[in-house]
Design a protein around this motif. Structure first.
Motif, PDB file in Angstrom:
ATOM      1  N   ALA A  86      28.275  32.361  48.419  1.00 16.51           N
ATOM      2  CA  ALA A  86      28.442  33.807  48.311  1.00 16.51           C
ATOM      3  C   ALA A  86      27.099  34.483  48.066  1.00 16.51           C
ATOM      4  O   ALA A  86      26.796  35.536  48.658  1.00 16.51           O
ATOM      5  N   ALA A  87      26.276  33.877  47.216  1.00 18.73           N
ATOM      6  CA  ALA A  87      24.950  34.429  46.935  1.00 18.73           C
ATOM      7  C   ALA A  87      24.078  34.435  48.185  1.00 18.73           C
ATOM      8  O   ALA A  87      23.357  35.399  48.458  1.00 18.73           O
ATOM      9  N   THR A  88      24.151  33.360  48.951  1.00 15.93           N
ATOM     10  CA  THR A  88      23.377  33.292  50.195  1.00 15.93           C
ATOM     11  C   THR A  88      23.809  34.387  51.161  1.00 15.93           C
ATOM     12  O   THR A  88      22.971  35.019  51.821  1.00 15.93           O
ATOM     13  N   SER A  89      25.103  34.632  51.236  1.00 13.96           N
ATOM     14  CA  SER A  89      25.607  35.699  52.100  1.00 13.96           C
ATOM     15  C   SER A  89      25.077  37.055  51.648  1.00 13.96           C
ATOM     16  O   SER A  89      24.710  37.905  52.479  1.00 13.96           O
ATOM     17  N   ILE A 148      30.433  27.183  46.129  1.00 15.80           N
ATOM     18  CA  ILE A 148      31.060  28.405  46.652  1.00 15.80           C
ATOM     19  C   ILE A 148      30.325  29.637  46.130  1.00 15.80           C
ATOM     20  O   ILE A 148      30.033  30.576  46.881  1.00 15.80           O
ATOM     21  N   ALA A 149      30.018  29.647  44.839  1.00 17.72           N
ATOM     22  CA  ALA A 149      29.252  30.765  44.277  1.00 17.72           C
ATOM     23  C   ALA A 149      27.875  30.860  44.930  1.00 17.72           C
ATOM     24  O   ALA A 149      27.382  31.967  45.204  1.00 17.72           O
ATOM     25  N   ASN A 188      31.567  38.711  48.253  1.00 19.50           N
ATOM     26  CA  ASN A 188      32.860  38.468  47.618  1.00 19.50           C
ATOM     27  C   ASN A 188      33.877  37.921  48.614  1.00 19.50           C
ATOM     28  O   ASN A 188      34.673  37.028  48.284  1.00 19.50           O
ATOM     29  N   ASP A 189      33.871  38.453  49.829  1.00 21.09           N
ATOM     30  CA  ASP A 189      34.812  37.970  50.840  1.00 21.09           C
ATOM     31  C   ASP A 189      34.578  36.504  51.171  1.00 21.09           C
ATOM     32  O   ASP A 189      35.528  35.734  51.376  1.00 21.09           O
ATOM     33  N   VAL A 190      33.317  36.101  51.230  1.00 22.96           N
ATOM     34  CA  VAL A 190      33.002  34.688  51.466  1.00 22.96           C
ATOM     35  C   VAL A 190      33.571  33.832  50.344  1.00 22.96           C
ATOM     36  O   VAL A 190      34.186  32.786  50.586  1.00 22.96           O
ATOM     37  N   TYR A 201      20.288  39.808  41.367  1.00 21.07           N
ATOM     38  CA  TYR A 201      21.721  39.795  41.651  1.00 21.07           C
ATOM     39  C   TYR A 201      22.355  38.561  41.009  1.00 21.07           C
ATOM     40  O   TYR A 201      21.665  37.672  40.501  1.00 21.07           O
ATOM     41  N   ALA A 202      23.676  38.496  41.059  1.00 23.85           N
ATOM     42  CA  ALA A 202      24.401  37.295  40.631  1.00 23.85           C
ATOM     43  C   ALA A 202      25.781  37.316  41.274  1.00 23.85           C
ATOM     44  O   ALA A 202      26.337  38.379  41.576  1.00 23.85           O
ATOM     45  N   THR A 203      26.354  36.139  41.487  1.00 25.42           N
ATOM     46  CA  THR A 203      27.728  35.998  41.973  1.00 25.42           C
ATOM     47  C   THR A 203      28.485  35.085  41.012  1.00 25.42           C
ATOM     48  O   THR A 203      27.938  34.095  40.522  1.00 25.42           O
ATOM     49  N   VAL A 204      29.740  35.430  40.745  1.00 28.34           N
ATOM     50  CA  VAL A 204      30.534  34.716  39.747  1.00 28.34           C
ATOM     51  C   VAL A 204      31.958  34.522  40.269  1.00 28.34           C
ATOM     52  O   VAL A 204      32.530  35.432  40.884  1.00 28.34           O
ATOM     53  N   ILE A 205      32.523  33.343  40.004  1.00 30.01           N
ATOM     54  CA  ILE A 205      33.926  33.056  40.292  1.00 30.01           C
ATOM     55  C   ILE A 205      34.690  33.084  38.971  1.00 30.01           C
ATOM     56  O   ILE A 205      34.276  32.450  37.991  1.00 30.01           O
ATOM     57  N   MET A 206      35.820  33.810  38.934  1.00 29.70           N
ATOM     58  CA  MET A 206      36.605  33.963  37.712  1.00 29.70           C
ATOM     59  C   MET A 206      38.069  33.633  37.962  1.00 29.70           C
ATOM     60  O   MET A 206      38.551  33.721  39.099  1.00 29.70           O
ATOM     61  N   ASP A 207      38.775  33.257  36.899  1.00 28.60           N
ATOM     62  CA  ASP A 207      40.215  33.040  37.019  1.00 28.60           C
ATOM     63  C   ASP A 207      40.948  34.373  36.938  1.00 28.60           C
ATOM     64  O   ASP A 207      40.329  35.439  36.825  1.00 28.60           O
ATOM     65  N   ARG A 208      42.264  34.346  36.976  1.00 23.54           N
ATOM     66  CA  ARG A 208      43.041  35.589  37.027  1.00 23.54           C
ATOM     67  C   ARG A 208      42.971  36.385  35.719  1.00 23.54           C
ATOM     68  O   ARG A 208      43.330  37.569  35.684  1.00 23.54           O
ATOM     69  N   ASN A 209      42.474  35.768  34.649  1.00 25.29           N
ATOM     70  CA  ASN A 209      42.280  36.477  33.389  1.00 25.29           C
ATOM     71  C   ASN A 209      40.927  37.171  33.312  1.00 25.29           C
ATOM     72  O   ASN A 209      40.650  37.884  32.345  1.00 25.29           O
ATOM     73  N   GLY A 210      40.084  36.926  34.299  1.00 21.96           N
ATOM     74  CA  GLY A 210      38.739  37.478  34.281  1.00 21.96           C
ATOM     75  C   GLY A 210      37.729  36.607  33.577  1.00 21.96           C
ATOM     76  O   GLY A 210      36.575  37.006  33.399  1.00 21.96           O
ATOM     77  N   ASP A 211      38.119  35.396  33.171  1.00 17.77           N
ATOM     78  CA  ASP A 211      37.184  34.456  32.542  1.00 17.77           C
ATOM     79  C   ASP A 211      36.367  33.753  33.615  1.00 17.77           C
ATOM     80  O   ASP A 211      36.902  33.300  34.633  1.00 17.77           O
ATOM     81  N   SER A 212      35.065  33.627  33.378  1.00 14.46           N
ATOM     82  CA  SER A 212      34.208  33.000  34.380  1.00 14.46           C
ATOM     83  C   SER A 212      34.408  31.499  34.428  1.00 14.46           C
ATOM     84  O   SER A 212      34.565  30.835  33.399  1.00 14.46           O
ATOM     85  N   ILE A 213      34.425  30.982  35.648  1.00 11.03           N
ATOM     86  CA  ILE A 213      34.514  29.545  35.876  1.00 11.03           C
ATOM     87  C   ILE A 213      33.146  28.991  36.234  1.00 11.03           C
ATOM     88  O   ILE A 213      32.730  27.940  35.764  1.00 11.03           O
ATOM     89  N   CYS A 214      32.440  29.717  37.090  1.00  9.29           N
ATOM     90  CA  CYS A 214      31.108  29.271  37.503  1.00  9.29           C
ATOM     91  C   CYS A 214      30.340  30.458  38.047  1.00  9.29           C
ATOM     92  O   CYS A 214      30.891  31.534  38.291  1.00  9.29           O
ATOM     93  N   GLU A 215      29.055  30.267  38.249  1.00  8.90           N
ATOM     94  CA  GLU A 215      28.170  31.296  38.772  1.00  8.90           C
ATOM     95  C   GLU A 215      27.193  30.667  39.731  1.00  8.90           C
ATOM     96  O   GLU A 215      27.035  29.442  39.759  1.00  8.90           O
ATOM     97  N   ASN A 216      26.532  31.493  40.528  1.00 11.52           N
ATOM     98  CA  ASN A 216      25.554  30.915  41.454  1.00 11.52           C
ATOM     99  C   ASN A 216      24.362  30.346  40.695  1.00 11.52           C
ATOM    100  O   ASN A 216      24.048  30.766  39.580  1.00 11.52           O
ATOM    101  N   THR A 217      23.722  29.370  41.283  1.00  6.59           N
ATOM    102  CA  THR A 217      22.696  28.588  40.595  1.00  6.59           C
ATOM    103  C   THR A 217      21.525  29.445  40.126  1.00  6.59           C
ATOM    104  O   THR A 217      21.022  29.268  39.021  1.00  6.59           O
ATOM    105  N   GLY A 218      21.087  30.391  40.936  1.00  2.18           N
ATOM    106  CA  GLY A 218      19.882  31.146  40.603  1.00  2.18           C
ATOM    107  C   GLY A 218      20.125  32.578  40.222  1.00  2.18           C
ATOM    108  O   GLY A 218      19.210  33.403  40.297  1.00  2.18           O
TER     109      GLY A 218
END
Length: 551
Positions: free
Chosen positions: A28-31, A24-25, A194-196, A47-64
């Motif tokens: 989003a990066a491809t978009s 998913i990250a 982000n919308d993706v 650039y970078a894209t990151v998915i976070m939980d509701r606390n703002g802690d990162s769960i994952c990021e885009n590969t590159g």
């Protein structure tokens, strides 16, 4: 809520969930890349894209993505949450800032964060950072005396509110930049990215039946934390130190002093003794200092585990306030990478005796050398174009350094064809630089030579952000330093390596990118490897004889 946070996942499901979140990250990066207007994003990977939980802690990021961005974005999101409490967020919101102390360390980077709602509840955040082609002011320069010269600063604000663009904010921003179409296009691309991610996370929760991301986030963070602590435990306890000198600015030379303390499963990196902040834009805010301190440790000790919030909890970083690694507002910070990128090298030097099989020599591409051309096209429209190119990586214990490859950043060069298509610039030459890699048992990576001509009737401005002219990348464990950087016009005159200058029409400039340091005694290098370097033109016959004893 308590039951949800203690929920356990079987290893197979966890791996499947984890892989899907990373995809998913990546989507989003491809978009972002496919919809961005500037070559900085489309071609150079800034650039970078990151998915976070509701606390703002990162769960994952885009590969590159840029490692520093991925490490900093959760910190910025937590600042957003302090300014805008959870209950105030609405579907379709997007919050933005480029404040250096709240985000990535200099004004050209815009951070945009969007909430993720599922079944009426806020369950997480999608965030991205992108280097904008223009922020007004000095554009991108190292010679400013304070932050206010470097461009427009946007404190945390709504870029969109419930899906509606903040027209006032956009008018202010776009009215202060030279290339508003590109700036707006890249901002719109960040919103799209982000919308993706928002849509895909909602689909993920629907498919898995998970009510939110918290339990999964906690589990992944705990595993990442455990992996890093196990890796740190393998390092002998002790205090390890090193210093690294840099060109600084004119007579103001700078020095980084690094002390790494390993105790059990924790590591502390301290920069006491480092040069004080200066009134030029090479100061590096603490967010950026932290990011480029913990990331090299991750690369050396735990390179295979995916990164998230838990990856760095066992590592603490401190730097004296008012030093070049922790300046106070409104210090100039536009070229903070000229200091921040050096941290990997000094950390690896400090740990070289404790981890000789895991670290690499100093990199010629650290700090990255940037050349920004700006001016008017033949039709009178403005252009602003950055050359993203890299020097050589330092050599490691098992292989030669990679040539023309960035580290610790992973910004790419992009295609020359794309570069030339958006600005009146012609690249006459771009090739490997013979003898630029430091000699060693393993040779440092080669830098490169780039020759550029301005093809317009009007003069243009050149802003250089460079180092390694007087302090080349040092070798390690007996390896020799790489070749230094050189920047010169065709008549031999040299522009200031960290200031803005004027380029006249038809004038050519040559940029020689530094090589990486060597690893180990050069006389122990395999003879066949030296002969191969000679055949490929990586090493001259004189250098082969001098450093390796091969004729």
């Amino acid at each position: 809520m308590a039951d949800r946070l203690t929920e356990t996942f079987d290893p197979i499901s966890l791996e499947i969930y984890w892989g899907r979140l990373i995809s998913i990250a990546d989507e989003a990066a491809t978009s972002l890349v496919r919809t961005a207007f500037s070559t900085i994003v489309r071609e150079s990977n800034d650039y970078a894209t990151v998915i976070m939980d509701r606390n703002g802690d990162s769960i994952c990021e885009n590969t590159g993505g840029i490692a520093s961005f991925s490490c900093i974005l959760p910190k910025t999101t937590k600042i957003f949450l302090d300014r805008f409490p959870l209950e105030s967020w609405r579907p379709g919101d997007a919050v933005i800032t480029n404040d250096p102390w709240l985000a990535t360390g200099h004004l050209p980077d815009f951070t945009v964060v969007t909430p993720i709602f599922h079944m009426g509840l806020l369950v997480g955040f999608a965030g991205c950072i992108s280097h904008s082609p223009d922020v007004g002011g000095s554009l991108w320069a190292a010679d400013c005396h304070e932050l206010f010269e470097e461009g427009i600063r946007i404190l945390p604000a709504h870029l969109l509110r419930a899906g509606e663009w903040n027209g006032t904010l956009l008018d202010i921003l776009l009215g202060n930049v030279r290339v508003p179409r590109q700036v707006l296009g890249d901002l719109e691309a960040q919103v799209v990215a982000n919308d993706v991610a928002v849509r895909r996370i909602v689909e993920f929760l629907d498919d898995t039946g998970l009510p939110d991301l918290l339990a999964l986030s906690k589990t992944l963070q705990r595993r990442s934390d455990a992996a890093m602590r196990k890796a740190i435990e393998s390092v002998p306890d002790g205090v390890y130190s090193a210093t690294l000198d840099a060109d600084g600015f004119d007579e103001q030379l700078t020095r980084i002093v690094c002390t790494v303390t390993v105790s059990g499963d924790t590591m502390h990196i301290d920069y006491a003794g480092t040069s004080p902040q200066i009134n030029r834009g090479i100061n590096c805010v603490l967010n950026y200092t932290h990011a480029y301190s913990v990331y090299p440790i991750k690369c050396a000790l735990d390179p295979l585990s995916p990164r998230n919030e838990g990856s760095y909890r066992a590592i603490t970083v401190t730097a004296p306030e008012r030093s070049i690694l922790n300046p106070v507002f409104p210090a100039p910070v536009g070229a903070r990478q000229l200091t921040g990128h050096l941290l990997a090298g000094v950390i690896y030097q400090a740990l070289s005796t404790a981890l000789p099989d895991k670290i690499i020599a100093d990199c010629g591409g650290a700090p990255s050398m940037r050349a920004l051309f700006s001016g008017a096209n033949q039709d009178g429209s403005s252009f602003s174009q950055v050359l993203f190119a890299s020097g050589g990586m330092g050599a490691g214990p098992h292989q030669d350094g990679l040539s023309t490859t960035a580290f610790p950043t992973n910004v790419g060069a992009g295609s020359i064809e794309a570069y030339e298509s958006v600005a009146p610039l012609l690249v006459w030459k771009k090739g490997l630089r013979t003898d630029s890699g430091g000699a060693g048992r393993q040779r440092g990576g080669l830098g490169q030579e780039v020759v550029i001509e301005l093809r317009t009737d009007a003069s243009a401005r050149l802003s250089l952000l460079s180092d390694r002219h007087n302090h080349p990348a040092v070798g390690i464990l007996g390896g020799l330093p790489g070749a230094p950087s050189v920047i010169a016009f065709e008549d031999g005159t040299k522009p200031h390596p960290k200031s803005r200058s004027v380029v006249e029409p038809g004038r050519r400039i040559t940029l020689l990118y530094a090589g990486g340091g060597g690893y180990g005694d050069p006389r122990s290098r395999d003879r066949a490897a030296v002969l191969a370097d000679l055949a490929d033109g990586y090493v001259s016959s004189d250098a082969a004889k001098l450093h390796y004893g091969v004729e």
